[in-house]
Design an enzyme around this catalytic site. Structure first.
Site, PDB file in Angstrom:
ATOM      1  N   GLU A 289      -5.402 -15.661  20.686  1.00  0.00           N
ATOM      2  CA  GLU A 289      -5.200 -16.794  19.666  1.00  0.00           C
ATOM      3  C   GLU A 289      -6.717 -16.825  19.009  1.00  0.00           C
ATOM      4  OE1 GLU A 289      -5.696 -20.500  19.785  1.00  0.00           O
ATOM      5  OE2 GLU A 289      -5.312 -21.040  21.928  1.00  0.00           O
TER       6      GLU A 289
ATOM      7  N   SER B   5       5.398 -29.629  19.249  1.00  0.00           N
ATOM      8  CA  SER B   5       4.474 -28.264  18.364  1.00  0.00           C
ATOM      9  C   SER B   5       5.775 -26.705  18.377  1.00  0.00           C
ATOM     10  CB  SER B   5       3.398 -27.627  19.395  1.00  0.00           C
ATOM     11  OG  SER B   5       2.623 -26.189  19.018  1.00  0.00           O
TER      12      SER B   5
ATOM     13  N   LYS C  16      -2.787 -30.053  27.598  1.00  0.00           N
ATOM     14  CA  LYS C  16      -4.098 -30.870  27.726  1.00  0.00           C
ATOM     15  C   LYS C  16      -2.865 -32.377  28.220  1.00  0.00           C
ATOM     16  CE  LYS C  16      -8.125 -29.990  25.687  1.00  0.00           C
ATOM     17  NZ  LYS C  16      -7.825 -28.852  24.944  1.00  0.00           N
TER      18      LYS C  16
HETATM   19  N1  PSU Z   1      -5.195 -26.935  22.682  1.00  0.00           N
HETATM   20  C1  PSU Z   1      -5.732 -27.400  23.362  1.00  0.00           C
HETATM   21  N2  PSU Z   1      -6.853 -26.050  22.004  1.00  0.00           N
HETATM   22  C2  PSU Z   1      -6.206 -25.612  20.882  1.00  0.00           C
HETATM   23  C3  PSU Z   1      -5.232 -25.693  20.874  1.00  0.00           C
HETATM   24  C4  PSU Z   1      -4.509 -26.338  22.282  1.00  0.00           C
HETATM   25  O1  PSU Z   1      -6.361 -27.765  24.075  1.00  0.00           O
HETATM   26  O2  PSU Z   1      -7.110 -24.955  20.763  1.00  0.00           O
HETATM   27  C5  PSU Z   1      -4.654 -25.222  19.922  1.00  0.00           C
HETATM   28  C6  PSU Z   1      -3.643 -23.709  20.417  1.00  0.00           C
HETATM   29  O3  PSU Z   1      -3.620 -22.916  18.923  1.00  0.00           O
HETATM   30  C7  PSU Z   1      -2.507 -24.647  20.444  1.00  0.00           C
HETATM   31  C8  PSU Z   1      -2.539 -25.496  18.659  1.00  0.00           C
HETATM   32  O4  PSU Z   1      -1.396 -23.684  19.087  1.00  0.00           O
HETATM   33  O5  PSU Z   1      -3.705 -26.182  19.087  1.00  0.00           O
HETATM   34  C9  PSU Z   1      -1.474 -26.371  18.781  1.00  0.00           C
HETATM   35  O6  PSU Z   1      -1.686 -27.284  17.641  1.00  0.00           O
HETATM   36  P1  PSU Z   1       0.625 -28.404  17.180  1.00  0.00           P
HETATM   37  O7  PSU Z   1      -0.352 -29.352  18.644  1.00  0.00           O
HETATM   38  O8  PSU Z   1      -0.533 -28.402  15.946  1.00  0.00           O
HETATM   39  O9  PSU Z   1       1.027 -26.835  17.762  1.00  0.00           O
HETATM   40 MN    MN Z   2       2.402 -31.032  15.801  1.00  0.00          MN
END
Ligand code: PSU
Ligand code: MN
Length: 309
Positions: free
Chosen positions: A30, A145, A164
């Site tokens: 990614e 997510s 996390k």
């Molecule tokens: N968690 C991490 N580091 C990151 C991300 C998540 O520890 O860089 C990034 C990843 O690309 C993940 C995204 O897919 O954040 C999720 O974002 P959201 O919670 O807005 O869906």
């Molecule tokens: Mn979100």
């Protein structure tokens, strides 16, 4: 599966196209972790080293991104550097994907859109650091997510170090269960929590080798059960953080986000940078170490999966 006019939107790097053509192992990576998950220059160093780890193992790396509206599968050195430094790169989840392409803009792919991209290109494995999930308080905020939906909807194995504990890991596992996603612990029964090896929750199944994980992938899709598999790979002991220290940093970050009214796509990057500040950069070293660890496992799974085809 290629019922889309891919060429109209997508540039697959020659190296990646060749490997796919020859059924050689390819691993997707990614780019949100590059553009929004880590500071420069560690982001670029990490992205390059991940590609190197894969190449050394005989696996072709395919870092995904959207640059100038083109969906990229496999980035050049210049493109990697662009993703690591440019200011106008938008964190792109599924709802953003077509818009970024149509607007000819630049997008960093989250796990969700990296999965969409890997699916379009025909790559069955994605390596990341941590996936998104159900946020703390998610039962009220509905902040879940899109990563979870794309994992559930796609025939792909996603290798991560868990998620996390900025997230509610228990609710995230419940959600994955509802969606039918098996959560496999690599050489562990415990669901890891990114910076630490345990979260207090269990994985569904313990698998001890890349070969067994590859066999599970073949079996799941051979059975016609479409949908992804989450491979949770705990951070190496030597790189793990103190659980109390990280929990304190996360609680402070979550409270700060609430006070500042941060929500939606901003919340994950906000929490990540707060935790980084609070741990004076130690969390970054752990983050980098676990990404390399995941990349090594992803390489082994990709090779085993290709060998069993
Ligand atoms: N968690 C991490 N580091 C990151 C991300 C998540 O520890 O860089 C990034 C990843 O690309 C993940 C995204 O897919 O954040 C999720 O974002 P959201 O919670 O807005 O869906
Ligand atoms: Mn979100």
């Amino acid at each position: 599966m290629k019922q889309f006019d891919l060429k109209a939107y997508m540039d697959i790097a020659p190296e990646v196209a060749r490997a796919l053509e020859e059924d050689k192992p390819v691993v997707a990576l990614e780019s949100t972790i590059i553009s929004h998950g880590m500071p420069y220059p560690q982001n670029l160093e990490t992205a390059k080293r991940c590609e190197e780890i894969l190449r050394e193992a005989g696996v072709t790396p395919a870092t995904t991104a959207i640059i100038g509206g083109r969906i990229k599968v496999g980035l050049s050195e210049e493109e990697l550097a662009f993703m690591a430094t440019a200011k106008d790169v938008v964190k792109s989840s599924t709802r953003d994907y077509a818009h970024i392409v149509a607007a000819k803009a630049n997008g960093a792919t989250t796990v969700a859109t990296s999965i969409l991209t890997a699916k379009l290109a025909g790559i069955p494995i994605l390596v990341t650091g941590g996936i998104g999930g159900v946020h703390r308080g998610g039962a009220d905020s509905m902040d879940i997510s899109r990563d979870l939906e794309e994992i559930a909807d796609t025939d792909i194995a996603v290798v991560c170090a868990g998620c996390k504990s900025i997230l509610d890991i228990g609710l995230t596992l419940e959600y994955l269960e509802t969606k039918g996603v098996p959560v496999v612990g690599y050489q562990t029964e415990a669901m890891p929590a990114f910076y630490t090896r345990e979260s207090g929750h269990a994985v569904d199944f313990r698998y001890d080798s890349a070969e067994e994980i590859a066999a599970l992938m073949h079996t799941q899709w051979g059975l016609g059960l479409s949908g992804g598999i989450l491979v949770a790979n705990p951070i190496p002991e030597a790189d793990a953080m103190d659980a109390d220290r990280i929990e304190e940093a996360i609680q402070t970050a979550v409270a700060d986000a609430e006070d500042a009214g941060i929500h939606g796509k901003q919340i994950t990057p906000f929490l990540l940078s707060r935790v980084l500040e609070a741990t004076e950069g130690d969390s970054l070293a752990s983050n980098i170490a676990l990404v390399y660890n995941n990349t090594r496992l992803g390489a082994a799974i990709a090779k085993a999966y290709a060998a069993q085809a």
